[in-house]
Write a protein that holds these residues in place. Structure first.
Motif, mmCIF file in Angstrom:
data_model
loop_
_atom_site.group_PDB
_atom_site.id
_atom_site.type_symbol
_atom_site.label_atom_id
_atom_site.label_comp_id
_atom_site.label_asym_id
_atom_site.label_seq_id
_atom_site.Cartn_x
_atom_site.Cartn_y
_atom_site.Cartn_z
ATOM 1 N N UNK A 1 0.840 -1.215 0.000
ATOM 2 C CA UNK A 1 0.000 0.000 0.000
ATOM 3 C C UNK A 1 0.870 1.260 0.000
ATOM 4 N N UNK A 2 2.066 1.172 0.611
ATOM 5 C CA UNK A 2 2.992 2.315 0.543
ATOM 6 C C UNK A 2 3.426 2.537 -0.904
ATOM 7 N N UNK B 1 10.043 10.935 -0.193
ATOM 8 C CA UNK B 1 9.415 9.985 0.734
ATOM 9 C C UNK B 1 10.504 9.318 1.561
ATOM 10 N N UNK B 2 10.303 9.287 2.878
ATOM 11 C CA UNK B 2 11.272 8.606 3.748
ATOM 12 C C UNK B 2 10.535 7.471 4.457
ATOM 13 N N UNK B 3 11.096 6.266 4.319
ATOM 14 C CA UNK B 3 10.463 5.083 4.889
ATOM 15 C C UNK B 3 10.999 4.783 6.289
ATOM 16 N N UNK B 4 10.207 4.056 7.064
ATOM 17 C CA UNK B 4 10.602 3.541 8.395
ATOM 18 C C UNK B 4 10.944 4.646 9.390
ATOM 19 N N UNK B 5 10.182 5.718 9.370
ATOM 20 C CA UNK B 5 10.511 6.847 10.240
ATOM 21 C C UNK B 5 10.036 6.646 11.687
ATOM 22 N N UNK B 6 9.297 5.566 11.963
ATOM 23 C CA UNK B 6 8.945 5.269 13.364
ATOM 24 C C UNK B 6 9.876 4.200 13.948
ATOM 25 N N UNK B 7 10.647 3.580 13.076
ATOM 26 C CA UNK B 7 11.701 2.626 13.481
ATOM 27 C C UNK B 7 11.213 1.661 14.565
ATOM 28 N N UNK B 8 10.155 0.949 14.256
ATOM 29 C CA UNK B 8 9.523 -0.044 15.148
ATOM 30 C C UNK B 8 9.223 0.538 16.537
ATOM 31 N N UNK B 9 8.944 1.811 16.595
ATOM 32 C CA UNK B 9 8.605 2.438 17.867
ATOM 33 C C UNK B 9 9.820 2.919 18.645
ATOM 34 N N UNK B 10 11.025 2.584 18.180
ATOM 35 C CA UNK B 10 12.249 2.930 18.926
ATOM 36 C C UNK B 10 12.488 4.436 18.970
ATOM 37 N N UNK B 11 11.827 5.188 18.082
ATOM 38 C CA UNK B 11 12.040 6.639 18.089
ATOM 39 C C UNK B 11 11.545 7.275 19.389
ATOM 40 N N UNK C 1 1.074 6.838 9.244
ATOM 41 C CA UNK C 1 1.413 5.634 10.019
ATOM 42 C C UNK C 1 1.410 4.358 9.184
ATOM 43 N N UNK C 2 1.616 4.454 7.901
ATOM 44 C CA UNK C 2 1.640 3.261 7.034
ATOM 45 C C UNK C 2 2.934 2.492 7.254
#
Ligand SMILES: C[S@@+](CC[C@H](N)C(=O)[O-])C[C@H]1O[C@@H](n2cnc3c(N)ncnc32)[C@H](O)[C@@H]1O
Length: 257
Positions: free
Chosen positions: A84-85, A204-214, A246-247
């Motif tokens: 979907x991204x 577009x920048x992917x993985x910007x929540x870094x599995x919540x580690x941010x 949040x995708x």
């Protein structure tokens, strides 16, 4: 003399044991809540509602679907962009009539093919990768999707390719840039891509929540720190309009003003 009546109808040792267990459980719950690291904001991919959303919105080219299924069989398959991204980025590329795209982090080529399919026949995707294996695996499906000739694979560190493009005078000529390679260099990628984009272009920048580690990077987690720094930089950057969706594991869209 009044005899003390035990308040519990269980032996004292058992009662004490149960109390200790209860306290441990409550502490575990508390600590669990406090230190729990959220993995994702959206429902899991196998959730029926998410499946419904995908089944009512995805229009994946058959070769792109085959590439996705092949990639998911590989050991690092999960590092592929979600379908979907990729579809959203391809739709936005169509909307801004993109002809020239930068794709940092080719892997098997899922994002490169999705974007190439959105470009006119003379369009070009410059895609950057250091590992020759995954693109080699995906290439037959690039051909099947009839976009192989639109995809210009550069097998060297992405920073070198970006510097070469800048040195060749290509600043301000790209319509879309997708940053999905290593995280250590993500600030450098962002700055160079912004130079290479035309005004009105999309980054577009992917993985910007870094599995919540941010939220609270573990000490020494350099990648999480880099992602946090980039998120902060983008938030303050007056050169772009932004959205953070949040995708997948978080997707930032920055539109160059
Ligand atoms: C998250 S994957 C990319 C996924 C891809 N965009 C897709 O849609 O499937 C990241 C890729 O970046 C590559 N990579 C890591 N460091 C790199 C670098 N310095 N330059 C270029 N590519 C790099 C990795 O080998 C890996 O294949």
């Amino acid at each position: 003399m009044n005899q003390l009546v035990p308040r519990l109808s269980v032996p004292a040792a058992l009662a004490l044991g149960s109390a200790a267990l209860g306290a441990a459980f409550a502490t575990g719950l508390f600590l669990g809540r406090r230190f729990q690291r959220p993995q994702r904001l959206l429902p899991a991919e196998d959730h029926p509602l998410w499946q419904y959303l995908l089944s009512r919105s995805m229009r994946e080219h058959p070769a792109l679907r085959s590439l996705r299924l092949l990639t998911l069989e590989q050991p690092q398959g999960e590092s592929m962009m979600t379908c979907e991204q990729a579809q959203l980025l391809a739709n936005l590329a169509r909307l801004i009539k993109a002809k020239k795209v930068l794709d940092l982090g080719t892997f098997t080529g899922y994002s490169a093919v999705a974007l190439a399919l959105a470009l006119p026949p003379a369009g070009r995707v410059v895609t950057c990768e250091v590992d020759p294996g995954p693109p080699e695996l995906g290439r037959p499906l690039w051909r099947q999707a009839e976009v192989e000739r639109k995809i210009d694979l550069r097998l060297q560190p992405a920073l070198e390719t970006l510097d070469e493009l800048l040195a060749a005078g290509e600043a301000g000529t790209f319509d879309v840039a997708v940053v999905d390679a290593d995280k250590e260099n993500c600030v450098a990628y962002y700055e160079r891509c912004l130079q290479l984009l035309r005004p009105g272009g999309m980054l577009a920048v992917l993985r910007v929540l870094w599995r919540g580690e941010v939220l609270r990077p573990r000490p020494g987690d350099a990648e999480a720190e880099c992602v946090r720094n980039l998120n902060e930089r983008i938030r303050r950057d007056a050169r772009v309009y932004i959205s953070l969706l949040p995708l997948g594991d978080g997707l930032t869209l920055a539109f160059k003003i």
